[in-house]
Design a protein around this motif. Structure first.
Motif: not given
Length: 119
Positions: A1-9, A48-53
């Motif tokens: 359920g996200t509009d973006n393929h990146l996440m910042l943790w 932070g750590v950047r994660l991508g799907t």
């Protein structure tokens, strides 16, 4: 359920830096990138750590597989926290052993953190 393929943790809440979490996950063959987060005072010490799907979805992973990926990330952060605690104890023992810490050595440096991981 996200509009973006990146996440910042944000890993600061865990008492870690993005560089340290990145190193642990790298040793587990998980590619991430350290990344600055709002409130960081220096890009050299990101929180932070950047994660991508995309790399995972192009390999055929689906929503159910990402539950396992999340578990791997969680376990990696737990290992990083344990390594940080060990490195802090080693730094404290070094200081109490009569070795004066230089101003930059009052915190666990990345090289010391990596040395704990490698041991």
């Amino acid at each position: 359920g996200t509009d973006n393929h990146l996440m910042l943790w944000n890993v600061r809440a865990l008492g870690l830096t993005g560089s340290k979490v990145e190193k642990v996950l790298e040793l587990a063959s998980m590619t991430t990138n350290k990344n600055s987060i709002p409130g960081d005072t220096s890009a050299l010490n990101p929180g932070g750590v950047r994660l991508g799907t995309p790399a995972l979805t192009t390999r055929g992973l689906d929503e159910n597989d990402f539950d396992q990926v999340a578990e791997f990330l969680h376990r990696g952060s737990q290992l990083a926290t344990q390594a940080q605690q060990i490195a802090e104890l080693e730094l404290k023992a070094h200081q109490e052993g009569g070795h004066e810490a230089s101003p930059q050595n009052k915190k666990v440096l990345l090289k010391d953190f990596v040395a704990v991981l490698e041991s």
